[in-house]
Design a protein around this motif. Structure first.
Motif, short mmCIF file in Angstrom:
data_model
loop_
_atom_site.label_atom_id
_atom_site.label_comp_id
_atom_site.label_asym_id
_atom_site.label_seq_id
_atom_site.Cartn_x
_atom_site.Cartn_y
_atom_site.Cartn_z
N VAL A 87 0.85 -1.20 0.00
CA VAL A 87 0.00 0.00 0.00
C VAL A 87 0.88 1.24 0.00
O VAL A 87 1.73 1.41 0.88
CB VAL A 87 -0.92 0.03 1.24
N ALA A 88 0.67 2.11 -1.00
CA ALA A 88 1.42 3.36 -1.09
C ALA A 88 0.46 4.53 -0.90
O ALA A 88 -0.66 4.53 -1.43
CB ALA A 88 2.11 3.49 -2.44
N TYR A 89 0.92 5.53 -0.16
CA TYR A 89 0.14 6.75 0.08
C TYR A 89 0.98 7.95 -0.34
O TYR A 89 2.20 7.99 -0.09
CB TYR A 89 -0.24 6.88 1.55
N ALA A 90 0.33 8.93 -0.99
CA ALA A 90 1.03 10.15 -1.42
C ALA A 90 -0.01 11.27 -1.55
O ALA A 90 -1.22 11.02 -1.55
CB ALA A 90 1.74 9.91 -2.75
N PRO A 91 0.44 12.50 -1.68
CA PRO A 91 -0.52 13.61 -1.82
C PRO A 91 -1.40 13.52 -3.06
O PRO A 91 -2.54 13.98 -3.04
CB PRO A 91 0.40 14.84 -1.87
N THR A 92 -0.89 12.94 -4.15
CA THR A 92 -1.67 12.85 -5.38
C THR A 92 -1.68 11.42 -5.89
O THR A 92 -0.84 10.59 -5.52
CB THR A 92 -1.10 13.75 -6.47
N ARG A 93 -2.63 11.14 -6.78
CA ARG A 93 -2.73 9.80 -7.37
C ARG A 93 -1.48 9.47 -8.18
O ARG A 93 -0.94 8.36 -8.09
CB ARG A 93 -3.97 9.70 -8.26
N ALA A 94 -1.00 10.41 -8.98
CA ALA A 94 0.18 10.15 -9.80
C ALA A 94 1.38 9.79 -8.95
O ALA A 94 2.16 8.89 -9.28
CB ALA A 94 0.48 11.36 -10.68
N VAL A 126 3.44 -4.17 -11.58
CA VAL A 126 4.23 -3.00 -11.97
C VAL A 126 3.78 -2.46 -13.32
O VAL A 126 3.58 -1.26 -13.49
CB VAL A 126 5.73 -3.37 -12.00
N ARG A 127 3.59 -3.35 -14.28
CA ARG A 127 3.18 -2.90 -15.62
C ARG A 127 1.76 -2.35 -15.60
O ARG A 127 1.44 -1.42 -16.35
CB ARG A 127 3.29 -4.07 -16.59
N SER A 128 0.89 -2.93 -14.77
CA SER A 128 -0.48 -2.43 -14.67
C SER A 128 -0.49 -1.01 -14.12
O SER A 128 -1.20 -0.12 -14.63
CB SER A 128 -1.32 -3.34 -13.76
N LEU A 129 0.29 -0.77 -13.08
CA LEU A 129 0.32 0.56 -12.47
C LEU A 129 0.88 1.61 -13.44
O LEU A 129 0.52 2.79 -13.33
CB LEU A 129 1.18 0.51 -11.20
N ARG A 130 1.72 1.19 -14.37
CA ARG A 130 2.33 2.12 -15.32
C ARG A 130 1.61 2.16 -16.67
O ARG A 130 2.01 2.90 -17.55
CB ARG A 130 3.79 1.75 -15.52
N PRO A 148 -0.84 3.21 -19.52
CA PRO A 148 -1.51 4.50 -19.76
C PRO A 148 -2.99 4.50 -19.40
O PRO A 148 -3.51 5.49 -18.90
CB PRO A 148 -1.28 4.74 -21.25
N GLU A 149 -3.66 3.41 -19.67
CA GLU A 149 -5.10 3.35 -19.39
C GLU A 149 -5.37 3.47 -17.89
O GLU A 149 -6.31 4.14 -17.47
CB GLU A 149 -5.68 2.04 -19.93
N PHE A 150 -4.53 2.81 -17.09
CA PHE A 150 -4.71 2.90 -15.64
C PHE A 150 -4.20 4.24 -15.12
O PHE A 150 -4.82 4.86 -14.24
CB PHE A 150 -3.99 1.76 -14.93
N ALA A 151 -3.08 4.69 -15.63
CA ALA A 151 -2.50 5.94 -15.16
C ALA A 151 -3.43 7.12 -15.38
O ALA A 151 -3.44 8.08 -14.60
CB ALA A 151 -1.16 6.19 -15.85
N THR A 152 -4.26 7.06 -16.44
CA THR A 152 -5.19 8.14 -16.72
C THR A 152 -6.60 7.84 -16.20
O THR A 152 -7.55 8.56 -16.52
CB THR A 152 -5.26 8.41 -18.23
N ALA A 153 -6.73 6.78 -15.41
CA ALA A 153 -7.99 6.41 -14.75
C ALA A 153 -9.10 6.13 -15.77
O ALA A 153 -10.26 6.48 -15.55
CB ALA A 153 -8.43 7.48 -13.77
N HIS A 154 -8.75 5.47 -16.88
CA HIS A 154 -9.74 5.07 -17.87
C HIS A 154 -9.94 3.55 -17.87
O HIS A 154 -10.37 2.97 -18.86
CB HIS A 154 -9.33 5.55 -19.27
N MET A 155 -9.64 2.91 -16.75
CA MET A 155 -9.75 1.47 -16.66
C MET A 155 -11.19 1.05 -16.35
O MET A 155 -12.01 1.85 -15.93
CB MET A 155 -8.81 0.92 -15.58
N ASP A 156 -11.46 -0.25 -16.57
CA ASP A 156 -12.73 -0.84 -16.16
C ASP A 156 -12.46 -2.29 -15.82
O ASP A 156 -11.31 -2.74 -15.84
CB ASP A 156 -13.80 -0.70 -17.25
N THR A 157 -13.53 -3.04 -15.51
CA THR A 157 -13.32 -4.42 -15.06
C THR A 157 -12.84 -5.35 -16.17
O THR A 157 -12.46 -6.49 -15.89
CB THR A 157 -14.62 -4.98 -14.46
#
Length: 622
Positions: free
Chosen positions: A370-377, A403-407, A409-418
């Motif tokens: 679990v990682a916490y930071a001021p922003t999502r990015a 690691v690849r999922s977190l990086r 583009p679709e996930f990084a820009t919050a355009h993911m789905d199930t």
């Protein structure tokens, strides 16, 4: 005041609850199956009680034994964790009837909400239970276990012809995991996001909605990456979700921690279920609200009132579930010794320590990072970097996928789905081998074995070592020489060699390779290798078309009518194994004739056990 808590669970969640209990000065009691005799949760508790007389996979479903264990160990409260009996109203009643404190919601609330069919009725929704009621126009549909969770007892069905079989499989899986084989059918919403609301309620009428979480990245309908708050929601939609969650809680006089889950598509929310327990992903809510949800569960169970409004959230948190599984091979669970597990700079909740065994009987989750930071990015970058630097020595894991999922583009820009992994799994699981890892392993091994340097006055043939890269299942031959100046290899400068560290200069870039050995297993940074004999064993080949057990488990069924001599089609499911409470299909590798069948229902098998052989009917190419 509660003075001693028994956790009716195992692994990571038991250890998590124990941690808060220790901070509060509360004594802890563990229960364990025979398979978990040496498990971490049994080792770290103040007391531990064996649950006898059941198969390991069923042990933690035996409520009467758990209540007896609590009384015999002097516990005055029971925390159910998640899974197993955590949403079993009869177990909650048994705990209360024994005079113990139940750290959970009232049994009546569990009874309504733990059955997804009854929960939907409460929210004014309907669902089907009979395959005959499903028409072609209704497809695709989702088969779900009424008492389920964690993706168990869940199937997506796209063809009517498959529905009866998938219903049977879901019932069997649900009965094994939850002791209840009720399933139902609902529409399957394509392209939706899984969004949920954490709630916390006291016995005095206060209900806190603790924000949203997004849990859209899932495999087999089980969450893999979760975050809080859910990104990309309008404030109106987020407020609406929280309001619906509070309404659901009030409808059943809820007390304690719970989660209301929704599928969000096209800006609309579809109610899924209410989980009357602590969720696996609760740490991300803890991070953004600065709360300890387990501590609050205990205080509410003691009768304390929630003080006014909840704190305001701040920042962003992301959790990744680290599993012992092979995503590139049907998410197959993995077993064996976990030699080492470290993930730097983030919160790590785990039920394992170095040297522990990962068995076949339970969920293959090793840890939650679990990682916490001021922003999502920033949180994304922090978690991806921590997992990339993690040291994981043991069975294959999903670390690279995370690691690849977190990086991505679709996930990084919050355009993911199930459906994220349905679309992207091949690219996310393509190995990225390090071509210098086998050389580093060979040099470290040669250094450790050589007492006198091994150099000769006259030129000699290079030394040869062979390794198999476990991620790519490819073999590598590496060559090096002993010289007056030490060990050398073509194409690189060898700057430093020790048994555990090799430093090479490659194309002008200095690279460090940490090397660790466990017998024939060699780990070079994050690359897992197996040292091979210099000359391969020609007798070690399997017959073409052999179906081998990909994991230890139990044969639960064989395709109807399947016998030796049967004709089969490529991709046709032939055998089903159960491991870690999940069913795994084994399909025909080619079209042909079943020339051997060794699998029978109930048979226990190990990795590599020969289950069947399919003889290819196609003649070999000239």
């Amino acid at each position: 005041m509660i003075s001693s808590v028994l956790v009716a669970n195992r692994g990571e969640i038991a250890c998590r609850v124990f941690r808060t209990c220790r901070e509060l000065g509360i004594r802890t009691v563990a229960v364990y199956s025979d398979a978990d005799e040496n498990a971490l949760h049994a080792r770290v508790a103040d007391a531990a009680v064996r649950l006898p007389g059941a198969a390991p996979s069923d042990t933690y479903l035996r409520g009467e034994l758990i209540v007896k264990a609590a009384l015999s160990a002097g516990a005055d409260a029971v925390h159910p964790g998640y899974g197993f009996l955590s949403e079993n109203a009869d177990f909650a009643r048994a705990v209360l009837d024994a005079g113990l404190v139940w750290i959970g919601p009232p049994p009546e609330a569990i009874e309504v909400m733990a059955s997804k069919t009854r929960a939907k009725e409460l929210m004014g929704l309907t669902s089907l239970t009979d395959a005959k009621d499903v028409k072609e126009d209704d497809l695709p549909v989702l088969v779900k276990a009424a008492a389920g969770g964690g993706g168990r007892g869940m199937r997506v069905v796209r063809r009517l012809a498959d529905l009866e079989g998938e219903l049977a499989a879901a019932r069997a899986e649900a009965l094994s995991a939850f002791g209840d084989d009720e399933v139902f059918i609902e529409p399957y919403v394509e392209g939706g996001r899984h969004v949920e609301v954490q709630i916390l309620a006291d016995a005095h009428g206060m209900v806190w909605p603790l924000g949203t979480r997004d849990c859209s990245l899932q495999r087999r309908h089980q969450k893999v990456i979760e975050e809080a708050p859910a990104p990309g929601l309008t404030s109106e939609l987020a407020d609406s979700l929280c309001a619906m969650a509070v309404r659901a809680a009030r409808a059943v006089d809820y007390v304690g921690a719970g989660t209301v889950e929704f599928l969000v598509a096209d800006g609309k929310a579809h109610f899924l279920e209410m989980n009357t327990r602590l969720q696996v992903e609760h740490p991300v809510t803890e991070a953004v609200f600065g709360l300890d949800l387990v501590a609050l569960q205990i205080r509410v169970a003691e009768g304390a009132a929630l003080d006014g409004n909840p704190p305001l959230p701040s920042g962003h948190a992301i959790e990744a579930r680290l599993y012992a599984e092979d995503p590139a091979n049907g998410w197959t669970p993995q077993t064996g010794t976990l030699h080492r597990l470290t993930v730097p700079d983030v919160r790590l909740d785990t039920g394992y320590e170095d040297g522990d065994e990962i068995g076949v009987h339970y969920d293959p989750m090793l840890a939650k990072a679990v990682a916490y930071a001021p922003t999502r990015a920033e949180a994304l970058r922090k978690l991806a970097g921590a997992l990339e630097r993690a040291t994981i020595h043991g069975p294959v894991t999903n670390r690279d996928l995370l690691v690849r999922s977190l990086r991505h583009p679709e996930f990084a820009t919050a355009h993911m789905d199930t459906g994220f992994y349905d679309r992207h799994l091949p690219e996310l699981t393509t190995p990225a081998p390090d071509p210098y890892a086998p050389l580093a392993a060979a040099l470290a091994d040669a250094h450790g074995r050589s007492r006198f340097g091994g150099w000769r006055n006259l030129p000699s043939q290079p030394q040869l070592k062979r390794y198999r890269d476990e991620a790519t299942d490819t073999e590598h031959e590496v060559r090096y020489r002993h010289t007056r100046d030490g060990l050398t290899a073509e194409g690189v400068r060898v700057l430093h060699i020790a048994a555990d560290l090799v430093v090479l200069e490659v194309d002008g870039v200095r690279r460090h390779f940490e090397v660790t050995r466990y017998g024939d297993e060699v780990y070079v940074n994050s690359t897992a290798l197996t040292a091979l004999p210099r000359f391969p064993d020609p007798t070690a080949q399997q017959e073409p078309g052999s179906l081998l057990a990909p994991m230890p488990g139990t044969v639960v069924r064989v395709a109807e009518g399947l016998t030796e001599g049967s004709s089969v089609r490529a991709g046709e499911p032939l055998i089903w194994l159960e491991a870690m409470k999940m069913e795994h299909k084994i399909s025909a590798p080619v079209s042909g004739t079943l020339s051997a069948l060794h699998a029978t229902p109930g048979r226990q098998v190990e990795v590599g056990t020969l289950l069947a052989v399919v003889q290819d009917n196609e003649p070999p190419s000239p």
